[in-house]
Design a protein around this motif. Structure first.
Motif, PDB file in Angstrom:
ATOM      1  N   ALA A 189       0.845  -1.190   0.000  1.00 25.21           N
ATOM      2  CA  ALA A 189       0.000   0.000   0.000  1.00 25.21           C
ATOM      3  C   ALA A 189       0.884   1.244   0.000  1.00 25.21           C
ATOM      4  O   ALA A 189       1.877   1.303   0.723  1.00 25.21           O
ATOM      5  N   VAL A 190       0.529   2.225  -0.810  1.00 25.01           N
ATOM      6  CA  VAL A 190       1.233   3.507  -0.814  1.00 25.01           C
ATOM      7  C   VAL A 190       0.494   4.416   0.159  1.00 25.01           C
ATOM      8  O   VAL A 190      -0.674   4.740  -0.045  1.00 25.01           O
ATOM      9  N   LEU A 191       1.183   4.780   1.228  1.00 28.24           N
ATOM     10  CA  LEU A 191       0.573   5.575   2.290  1.00 28.24           C
ATOM     11  C   LEU A 191       1.233   6.943   2.391  1.00 28.24           C
ATOM     12  O   LEU A 191       2.444   7.071   2.215  1.00 28.24           O
ATOM     13  N   PRO A 192       0.441   7.959   2.743  1.00 29.47           N
ATOM     14  CA  PRO A 192       1.015   9.292   2.907  1.00 29.47           C
ATOM     15  C   PRO A 192       1.817   9.372   4.215  1.00 29.47           C
ATOM     16  O   PRO A 192       1.505   8.670   5.180  1.00 29.47           O
ATOM     17  N   GLY A 203      -7.185   5.009  -1.600  1.00 31.65           N
ATOM     18  CA  GLY A 203      -6.627   4.073  -2.575  1.00 31.65           C
ATOM     19  C   GLY A 203      -5.963   2.874  -1.913  1.00 31.65           C
ATOM     20  O   GLY A 203      -6.117   1.735  -2.372  1.00 31.65           O
ATOM     21  N   ALA A 204      -5.241   3.127  -0.817  1.00 31.97           N
ATOM     22  CA  ALA A 204      -4.574   2.036  -0.092  1.00 31.97           C
ATOM     23  C   ALA A 204      -5.601   1.081   0.506  1.00 31.97           C
ATOM     24  O   ALA A 204      -5.445  -0.144   0.420  1.00 31.97           O
ATOM     25  N   ALA A 205      -6.659   1.630   1.090  1.00 34.79           N
ATOM     26  CA  ALA A 205      -7.703   0.786   1.692  1.00 34.79           C
ATOM     27  C   ALA A 205      -8.405  -0.032   0.610  1.00 34.79           C
ATOM     28  O   ALA A 205      -8.654  -1.230   0.789  1.00 34.79           O
ATOM     29  N   THR A 248      -1.982  -3.201   9.078  1.00 33.60           N
ATOM     30  CA  THR A 248      -2.122  -2.341  10.254  1.00 33.60           C
ATOM     31  C   THR A 248      -1.544  -0.944  10.012  1.00 33.60           C
ATOM     32  O   THR A 248      -1.985   0.017  10.635  1.00 33.60           O
ATOM     33  N   SER A 249      -0.583  -0.827   9.090  1.00 26.31           N
ATOM     34  CA  SER A 249       0.002   0.486   8.777  1.00 26.31           C
ATOM     35  C   SER A 249      -1.037   1.442   8.193  1.00 26.31           C
ATOM     36  O   SER A 249      -0.959   2.657   8.395  1.00 26.31           O
ATOM     37  N   ILE A 250      -1.988   0.914   7.449  1.00 26.99           N
ATOM     38  CA  ILE A 250      -3.047   1.748   6.867  1.00 26.99           C
ATOM     39  C   ILE A 250      -3.870   2.370   7.989  1.00 26.99           C
ATOM     40  O   ILE A 250      -4.187   3.562   7.959  1.00 26.99           O
ATOM     41  N   PHE A 251      -4.169   1.581   9.007  1.00 22.26           N
ATOM     42  CA  PHE A 251      -4.974   2.063  10.131  1.00 22.26           C
ATOM     43  C   PHE A 251      -4.195   3.062  10.985  1.00 22.26           C
ATOM     44  O   PHE A 251      -4.753   4.060  11.443  1.00 22.26           O
ATOM     45  N   LEU A 252      -2.921   2.786  11.187  1.00 19.98           N
ATOM     46  CA  LEU A 252      -2.062   3.702  11.944  1.00 19.98           C
ATOM     47  C   LEU A 252      -2.000   5.055  11.232  1.00 19.98           C
ATOM     48  O   LEU A 252      -2.154   6.110  11.866  1.00 19.98           O
ATOM     49  N   THR A 253      -1.810   5.039   9.928  1.00 17.84           N
ATOM     50  CA  THR A 253      -1.722   6.283   9.155  1.00 17.84           C
ATOM     51  C   THR A 253      -3.035   7.057   9.230  1.00 17.84           C
ATOM     52  O   THR A 253      -3.042   8.277   9.413  1.00 17.84           O
ATOM     53  N   TYR A 254      -4.155   6.347   9.104  1.00 18.52           N
ATOM     54  CA  TYR A 254      -5.462   7.008   9.185  1.00 18.52           C
ATOM     55  C   TYR A 254      -5.654   7.654  10.548  1.00 18.52           C
ATOM     56  O   TYR A 254      -6.067   8.808  10.651  1.00 18.52           O
ATOM     57  N   ARG A 255      -5.351   6.911  11.610  1.00 18.85           N
ATOM     58  CA  ARG A 255      -5.511   7.463  12.965  1.00 18.85           C
ATOM     59  C   ARG A 255      -4.638   8.710  13.140  1.00 18.85           C
ATOM     60  O   ARG A 255      -5.081   9.723  13.665  1.00 18.85           O
ATOM     61  N   MET A 256      -3.393   8.623  12.686  1.00 13.36           N
ATOM     62  CA  MET A 256      -2.485   9.771  12.824  1.00 13.36           C
ATOM     63  C   MET A 256      -3.003  10.981  12.037  1.00 13.36           C
ATOM     64  O   MET A 256      -2.891  12.123  12.491  1.00 13.36           O
ATOM     65  N   LEU A 257      -3.591  10.744  10.868  1.00 16.82           N
ATOM     66  CA  LEU A 257      -4.135  11.834  10.060  1.00 16.82           C
ATOM     67  C   LEU A 257      -5.324  12.489  10.758  1.00 16.82           C
ATOM     68  O   LEU A 257      -5.406  13.715  10.847  1.00 16.82           O
ATOM     69  N   VAL A 258      -6.248  11.670  11.273  1.00 11.21           N
ATOM     70  CA  VAL A 258      -7.428  12.210  11.947  1.00 11.21           C
ATOM     71  C   VAL A 258      -7.024  12.930  13.233  1.00 11.21           C
ATOM     72  O   VAL A 258      -7.499  14.026  13.518  1.00 11.21           O
ATOM     73  N   GLN A 259      -6.120  12.317  13.976  1.00 13.54           N
ATOM     74  CA  GLN A 259      -5.681  12.861  15.261  1.00 13.54           C
ATOM     75  C   GLN A 259      -4.827  14.120  15.087  1.00 13.54           C
ATOM     76  O   GLN A 259      -4.799  14.971  15.961  1.00 13.54           O
ATOM     77  N   SER A 268       1.362  15.323  -5.237  1.00 16.63           N
ATOM     78  CA  SER A 268       2.342  14.264  -4.986  1.00 16.63           C
ATOM     79  C   SER A 268       2.831  14.386  -3.547  1.00 16.63           C
ATOM     80  O   SER A 268       3.884  14.964  -3.289  1.00 16.63           O
ATOM     81  N   PRO A 269       2.023  13.887  -2.605  1.00 20.60           N
ATOM     82  CA  PRO A 269       2.421  13.978  -1.208  1.00 20.60           C
ATOM     83  C   PRO A 269       3.602  13.053  -0.934  1.00 20.60           C
ATOM     84  O   PRO A 269       3.873  12.141  -1.702  1.00 20.60           O
ATOM     85  N   HIS A 270       4.280  13.323   0.144  1.00 24.60           N
ATOM     86  CA  HIS A 270       5.356  12.425   0.560  1.00 24.60           C
ATOM     87  C   HIS A 270       4.695  11.115   0.965  1.00 24.60           C
ATOM     88  O   HIS A 270       3.711  11.109   1.692  1.00 24.60           O
ATOM     89  N   SER A 271       5.241  10.010   0.475  1.00 22.40           N
ATOM     90  CA  SER A 271       4.593   8.730   0.740  1.00 22.40           C
ATOM     91  C   SER A 271       5.623   7.636   0.993  1.00 22.40           C
ATOM     92  O   SER A 271       6.823   7.832   0.788  1.00 22.40           O
ATOM     93  N   MET A 272       5.108   6.497   1.445  1.00 25.66           N
ATOM     94  CA  MET A 272       5.943   5.315   1.678  1.00 25.66           C
ATOM     95  C   MET A 272       5.114   4.095   1.317  1.00 25.66           C
ATOM     96  O   MET A 272       3.891   4.153   1.300  1.00 25.66           O
ATOM     97  N   GLU A 273       5.781   2.991   1.028  1.00 21.65           N
ATOM     98  CA  GLU A 273       5.078   1.738   0.751  1.00 21.65           C
ATOM     99  C   GLU A 273       5.126   0.877   1.998  1.00 21.65           C
ATOM    100  O   GLU A 273       6.160   0.798   2.662  1.00 21.65           O
ATOM    101  N   GLN A 274       4.002   0.251   2.311  1.00 28.54           N
ATOM    102  CA  GLN A 274       3.912  -0.627   3.475  1.00 28.54           C
ATOM    103  C   GLN A 274       3.204  -1.914   3.084  1.00 28.54           C
ATOM    104  O   GLN A 274       2.224  -1.878   2.340  1.00 28.54           O
ATOM    105  N   SER A 275       3.677  -3.032   3.616  1.00 29.18           N
ATOM    106  CA  SER A 275       3.052  -4.330   3.339  1.00 29.18           C
ATOM    107  C   SER A 275       2.139  -4.780   4.468  1.00 29.18           C
ATOM    108  O   SER A 275       1.453  -5.780   4.336  1.00 29.18           O
ATOM    109  N   HIS A 276       2.139  -4.059   5.566  1.00 30.32           N
ATOM    110  CA  HIS A 276       1.326  -4.451   6.725  1.00 30.32           C
ATOM    111  C   HIS A 276       0.003  -3.691   6.716  1.00 30.32           C
ATOM    112  O   HIS A 276      -0.010  -2.466   6.652  1.00 30.32           O
TER     113      HIS A 276
END
Length: 176
Positions: free
Chosen positions: A59-62, A92-94, A149-160, A139-147
């Protein structure tokens, strides 16, 4: 604009069947706190799912971290566009991860995250201080993640983080 108010109202009714006025999302701090708690709960629940596989297509995450000083120096429109870019990647990642997860628990959580992130994405498109519509050419700064749980962590951090501070900034303008 009436279409923007209609979308905001439908967003509020969609995320939780909650009959609220359109400005409540921004003006009532308890509502964003509720979304932060929901993001934490989704992250916790997906962590409890059994044996989630690594994503075969990462997943490509911001990258959603920021310094408060940098954030304060940006205009509301710049903040909005930055969050829209982050949300576009998260949606897109979700969606991509949903196609790779057969586990019912993980799929259910991904579906919920997708709905919430997409609702915020649609909502933020209705707020604009500049002419023209938002174009998904960022083109935001992004990273690729295979886990997953990383999608959920990123979402929580964005909302928070960014989203909460953005709504706080909007409240100063809209909730006099």
């Amino acid at each position: 604009s009436p279409p923007g108010l209609l979308l905001l109202t439908s967003f509020l009714l969609h995320v939780k069947e909650d009959h609220a006025s359109p400005t409540r999302l921004v003006c009532d701090n308890r509502l964003i706190q509720k979304y932060i708690v929901e993001a934490k709960d989704m992250e916790k629940r997906v962590g409890q799912c059994q044996a989630l596989p690594a994503l075969s297509c990462p997943a490509v995450l911001p990258l959603v971290d920021f310094t408060f000083q940098q954030w304060k120096s940006k205009s509301n429109e710049t903040k909005r566009r930055e969050i829209l870019c982050d949300l576009a990647l998260l949606v897109g990642a979700a969606a991509g991860a949903q196609g790779q997860v057969s586990d019912e628990c993980g799929a259910r959580q991904l579906s919920q995250l997708y709905r919430h992130a997409n609702s915020f994405f649609l909502l933020l498109q209705t707020f604009s201080w500049e002419e023209g519509h938002w174009e998904p050419s960022c083109s935001p700064h992004s990273m690729e993640q295979s886990h997953i749980t990383s999608i959920f962590l990123t979402y929580r951090m964005l909302v928070q983080g960014k989203l909460r501070f953005f709504f706080y900034d909007l409240a100063k303008v809209l909730c006099k």
